[in-house]
Design a protein around this motif. Structure first.
Motif, mmCIF file in Angstrom:
data_model
loop_
_atom_site.group_PDB
_atom_site.id
_atom_site.type_symbol
_atom_site.label_atom_id
_atom_site.label_comp_id
_atom_site.label_asym_id
_atom_site.label_seq_id
_atom_site.Cartn_x
_atom_site.Cartn_y
_atom_site.Cartn_z
ATOM 1 N N GLY A 1 32.800 19.282 -0.819
ATOM 2 C CA GLY A 1 32.659 20.303 -1.866
ATOM 3 C C GLY A 1 33.984 20.554 -2.570
ATOM 4 N N ALA A 2 33.898 21.351 -3.638
ATOM 5 C CA ALA A 2 35.122 21.693 -4.373
ATOM 6 C C ALA A 2 36.010 22.609 -3.540
ATOM 7 C CB ALA A 2 34.766 22.355 -5.690
ATOM 8 N N THR A 3 35.399 23.388 -2.656
ATOM 9 C CA THR A 3 36.187 24.332 -1.851
ATOM 10 C C THR A 3 37.250 23.595 -1.041
ATOM 11 O OG1 THR A 3 34.168 25.648 -1.647
ATOM 12 C CG2 THR A 3 36.000 26.258 -0.225
ATOM 13 N N ILE B 1 39.964 22.273 -3.360
ATOM 14 C CA ILE B 1 40.885 23.327 -3.817
ATOM 15 C C ILE B 1 41.874 23.683 -2.700
ATOM 16 C CG2 ILE B 1 40.972 25.794 -4.427
ATOM 17 C CD1 ILE B 1 38.163 25.233 -5.858
ATOM 18 N N TYR C 1 37.673 33.244 -9.053
ATOM 19 C CA TYR C 1 36.833 32.779 -7.940
ATOM 20 C C TYR C 1 37.594 33.027 -6.632
ATOM 21 C CZ TYR C 1 33.749 29.983 -5.091
ATOM 22 O OH TYR C 1 32.888 29.579 -4.107
ATOM 23 N N TYR D 1 40.704 30.902 -4.180
ATOM 24 C CA TYR D 1 42.063 30.473 -4.560
ATOM 25 C C TYR D 1 43.145 31.253 -3.795
ATOM 26 C CZ TYR D 1 39.362 29.040 -8.780
ATOM 27 O OH TYR D 1 38.427 28.537 -9.644
ATOM 28 N N ASN E 1 39.977 27.776 -14.667
ATOM 29 C CA ASN E 1 38.593 27.520 -14.248
ATOM 30 C C ASN E 1 37.683 27.688 -15.467
ATOM 31 O OD1 ASN E 1 36.180 29.661 -12.584
ATOM 32 N ND2 ASN E 1 36.079 27.468 -12.841
ATOM 33 N N ASN F 1 33.646 31.090 -13.550
ATOM 34 C CA ASN F 1 32.925 31.933 -12.614
ATOM 35 C C ASN F 1 33.826 33.128 -12.289
ATOM 36 O OD1 ASN F 1 31.428 33.017 -10.544
ATOM 37 N ND2 ASN F 1 31.670 31.294 -9.142
ATOM 38 N N ASP G 1 39.783 23.901 -12.065
ATOM 39 C CA ASP G 1 38.533 23.934 -11.315
ATOM 40 C C ASP G 1 37.387 23.785 -12.321
ATOM 41 O OD1 ASP G 1 36.459 24.374 -9.600
ATOM 42 O OD2 ASP G 1 37.040 26.419 -9.031
ATOM 43 N N VAL H 1 34.049 22.839 -11.756
ATOM 44 C CA VAL H 1 32.784 22.576 -11.064
ATOM 45 C C VAL H 1 31.555 22.738 -11.966
ATOM 46 C CG1 VAL H 1 33.634 23.120 -8.736
ATOM 47 C CG2 VAL H 1 32.558 24.914 -10.090
ATOM 48 N N TYR H 2 31.705 23.503 -13.068
ATOM 49 C CA TYR H 2 30.549 23.692 -13.968
ATOM 50 C C TYR H 2 30.674 22.847 -15.233
ATOM 51 C CZ TYR H 2 29.827 27.576 -10.783
ATOM 52 O OH TYR H 2 29.645 28.328 -9.646
ATOM 53 N N SER I 1 32.179 19.480 -8.222
ATOM 54 C CA SER I 1 31.205 19.728 -7.150
ATOM 55 C C SER I 1 29.871 19.054 -7.451
ATOM 56 C CB SER I 1 30.996 21.244 -7.018
ATOM 57 O OG SER I 1 29.921 21.530 -6.163
ATOM 58 N N LYS J 1 26.897 21.658 -7.469
ATOM 59 C CA LYS J 1 26.582 22.397 -8.695
ATOM 60 C C LYS J 1 25.803 21.531 -9.668
ATOM 61 C CE LYS J 1 28.745 25.884 -7.348
ATOM 62 N NZ LYS J 1 28.062 27.112 -7.057
ATOM 63 N N LYS K 1 27.453 20.238 0.436
ATOM 64 C CA LYS K 1 28.911 20.385 0.407
ATOM 65 C C LYS K 1 29.615 19.060 0.083
ATOM 66 C CE LYS K 1 31.025 23.431 0.776
ATOM 67 N NZ LYS K 1 31.384 24.528 -0.173
ATOM 68 N N MET K 2 29.337 18.554 -1.099
ATOM 69 C CA MET K 2 29.988 17.315 -1.549
ATOM 70 C C MET K 2 30.639 17.551 -2.906
ATOM 71 S SD MET K 2 29.444 14.863 0.665
ATOM 72 C CE MET K 2 29.570 13.307 -0.224
HETATM 73 N N1 PMP Z 1 34.875 26.799 -7.751
HETATM 74 C C1 PMP Z 1 34.008 27.619 -8.361
HETATM 75 C C2 PMP Z 1 34.418 28.274 -9.634
HETATM 76 C C3 PMP Z 1 32.760 27.849 -7.801
HETATM 77 O O1 PMP Z 1 31.906 28.670 -8.402
HETATM 78 C C4 PMP Z 1 32.444 27.227 -6.579
HETATM 79 C C5 PMP Z 1 31.166 27.542 -5.870
HETATM 80 N N2 PMP Z 1 30.223 27.291 -6.184
HETATM 81 C C6 PMP Z 1 33.358 26.356 -5.998
HETATM 82 C C7 PMP Z 1 34.570 26.185 -6.598
HETATM 83 C C8 PMP Z 1 33.055 25.649 -4.716
HETATM 84 O O2 PMP Z 1 32.219 24.585 -4.864
HETATM 85 P P1 PMP Z 1 31.552 23.838 -3.604
HETATM 86 O O3 PMP Z 1 30.301 24.552 -3.308
HETATM 87 O O4 PMP Z 1 31.341 22.438 -4.073
HETATM 88 O O5 PMP Z 1 32.537 23.924 -2.499
#
Ligand code: PMP
Ligand code: GLN
Length: 382
Positions: free
Chosen positions: A96-98, A101, A122, A125, A167, A171, A199, A201-202, A230, A233, A241-242
């Motif tokens: 995942g992006a988490t 990051i 978000y 961070y 970002n 978000n 970031d 992800v969207y 992500s 998303k 979680k990829m």
């Molecule tokens: N960055 C932002 C702005 C998010 O909204 C999210 C969560 N959805 C993430 C990172 C994390 O993404 P992931 O679920 O792929 O870890």
């Protein structure tokens, strides 16, 4: 016996996403809080994962991720953004992006380094920065547009600034950065050693014919940037979680020094499936119109009510101002809405370091149309 222990993150408690989702379940409310789709991922993709497992892709993947997947990601990015990323050196597939990051911040931030971020931000961070001994420098986005005051950024940049985190689509506000924002940022950091964590992800959820301004489009910015993305998303499977991280070779080498000792590699059969799935560009190109319809359905449902809003330009979140309904604190109102009216949302103040409360709630519209209709029927009566 109490073992003496001082927390490294004394200011951190359970995330608002867990809190509100738990409340939604407890009170049997519609869950428009935590951002995840209320419908299934494409069966074709699920079948591809099953096939990959049956085909024996069940042991460790390469540390950076499958080459073919990295190649498809590079092709997609270079096609969309005119960049020049290379699969050999510039991509790592992550949990995942988490995780991406966290890894970027761990690899780059040392004690007393300053990291500029924009509030509401978000929530993952800041704790990552603090864990490395870094100092988050929070700049408030300017309401009602949630825009960045670049003069303020210029003032806050110091000899200690190591990184700026952006970002877009954003978000929780659903706003986007435009080309001028990116060009201004590029100019501000030129002749500095400041890194960018972008970031994105969207990136594939953007409305009204607007274009995503990835840092990858701006060569001077891209040269100092990590981009996080992500699959969850984009392909409706947040629970898998990829995701991945993209950066030029020298930055990616530092990223991988941490990644290899953090997870080493991530889910192999899913990487095989995403490799094939990415080959059909319709699988991500259709996402904006899919979610734009849901945004419009949601907004149509609350039209004429006391909620005020600016339509989201991206993400699957819509902010609504409730200042004509109540003067309660957003956290209190979000909880009451869940308990009494059975609609769960996310209060915005939790994304502001100073707790600033603009009297807005975030609603996730990545839900079935029936759910959106039911929820807006309730909301519009308030
Ligand atoms: N960055 C932002 C702005 C998010 O909204 C999210 C969560 N959805 C993430 C990172 C994390 O993404 P992931 O679920 O792929 O870890
Ligand atoms: N990104 C999702 C949101 O903003 C939540 C992810 C999480 O629960 N950590 O709602």
């Amino acid at each position: 016996m109490q073992i003496p222990f001082s927390s490294k993150l004394p200011m951190v408690s359970t995330t608002i996403f867990s809190v509100m989702s738990k409340m939604a379940t407890e009170y049997n409310a519609m869950n428009l809080s935590q951002g995840f789709p209320g419908f299934e991922s494409d069966q074709t993709l699920i079948d591809l994962v099953t096939k990959a497992m049956n085909d024996g892709h069940n042991q460790y993947a390469p540390m950076a991720g499958l080459y073919a997947l990295r190649e498809n990601i590079c092709n997609k990015m270079n096609h969309l953004y005119g960049s020049n990323y290379k699969p050999e050196t510039d991509i790592t597939i992550t949990a995942g992006a988490t995780q991406a990051i966290f890894t970027v911040i761990s690899a780059c931030i040392s004690k007393d380094d300053e990291v500029i971020l924009f509030a509401p931000a978000y929530d993952c961070y800041e704790p990552a920065i603090v864990l490395q001994g870094g100092k988050p420098i929070s700049i408030s986005l300017k309401l009602p547009e949630f825009s960045i005051d670049w003069n303020e950024v210029k003032e806050k940049i110091s000899s200690k600034t190591k990184m700026i985190i952006i970002n877009s689509p954003h978000n929780p506000s659903g706003t986007i950065l435009n080309q001028d924002d990116l060009l201004t940022l590029q100019e501000l950091v030129s002749d500095t050693g400041i890194l960018i964590l972008s970031d994105e992800v969207y990136e594939h959820i953007i409305f009204d014919g607007k274009e995503h301004q990835s840092v990858a489009r701006f060569p001077e910015l891209a040269a100092r940037s990590f981009i996080t993305a992500s699959f969850g998303k984009t392909f409706h499977n947040t629970g898998w979680k990829m995701g991945y991280c993209v950066a030029p070779k020298t930055l990616m080498e530092e990223f991988q020094k941490v990644h290899q000792f953090n997870v080493f590699c991530v889910n192999h059969p899913m990487q095989v499936a995403f490799t094939t799935y990415l080959e059909n560009s319709k699988n991500y190109e259709s996402l904006s119109s899919f979610y734009e319809q849901k945004r419009d359905l949601f907004l149509e449902g609350i039209k004429g009510s006391r909620w005020e809003y600016t339509p989201a330009s991206g993400t699957y979140f819509q902010l609504l101002s409730y200042k004509n309904i109540t003067d309660e604190k957003d956290v209190d109102f979000a909880k009451r809405l869940t308990i009494e009216h059975k609609v769960a949302s996310i209060p915005i103040s939790v994304f502001n370091k100073n707790g600033e409360d603009p009297k807005m709630l975030r609603f996730c519209f990545a839900k079935k149309d029936e759910t959106l209709k039911q929820a807006t029927e309730i909301l519009s009566k308030l």
